[in-house]
Design a protein around this motif. Structure first.
Motif: not given
Length: 204
Positions: A4-29
């Protein structure tokens, strides 16, 4: 940071946070989409994350990030199916199966007899039931989380999990080439489901 914190940070402009989320859930998706949409999976994953970024403020209190993410993925998948059909408005995931939609291009080649049987049976049950079992066996989701994905009460989710298992076992019984193969698959269904998940992961 948690999801959740990563998502909020990503929405706030933190591209690194978005990258972490993407990598964390890519396999599952990837597993979720490949088993039902084949070669379209990468595009559907990208669309899921775009919608996630746009709609994260709608996440209900008490809903886990994982459940919210798969709820978005489910809606993206349904849009994909409906966009491919002239009768899209009448498309019902509670009734139609992946097999009803015709062959799905995929590189998945399950190795063991049990995983091949399980894959075939999963493709024959309704898409909603297939989703439920994949979330339950592959992503270790609770009934509450699955209820959040489907936007139904937890008690209803438990009922649908039981029903999905019954539908799967009925298909396994019809498709099994021998009583021994049926017994081997059903008696250790959770293990063979993990094997099928791993086959998908290796061929992403």
């Amino acid at each position: 940071m948690d999801d959740q914190q990563l998502l909020v940070a990503w929405r706030g402009g933190d591209e690194d946070a978005g990258e972490v989320l993407f990598e964390r859930f890519y396999d599952a998706l990837s597993r979720f989409f490949r088993s039902k949409a084949g070669e379209h999976a990468p595009d559907l994953i990208q669309r899921t994350f775009l919608v996630l970024l746009e709609t994260q403020a709608r996440m209900r209190e008490g809903t886990s990030f994982q459940a919210y993410l798969f709820g978005v993925a489910r809606n993206i998948l349904l849009e994909h199916y409906r966009g491919k059909r002239r009768d899209g408005d009448r498309f019902d995931v509670a009734e139609r199966s992946v097999e009803d939609l015709g062959p799905t291009p995929t590189t998945l080649l399950a190795q063991a007899q049990e995983t091949r049987l399980l894959l075939q049976a999963m493709r024959k049950i309704p898409i909603e039931s297939q989703m439920i079992l994949e979330l339950y066996y592959w992503e270790n989701m609770t009934a509450k989380d699955i209820g959040d994905v489907l936007e139904i009460p937890e008690g209803t989710a438990r009922t649908r999990i039981r029903r999905a298992k019954q539908l799967l076992e009925a298909q396994l019984e019809q498709l099994a080439a021998s009583p021994a193969l049926l017994h081997s698959t059903v008696s250790d269904l959770e293990s063979w489901a993990r094997h099928l998940r791993d086959d998908l992961k290796q061929r992403k």
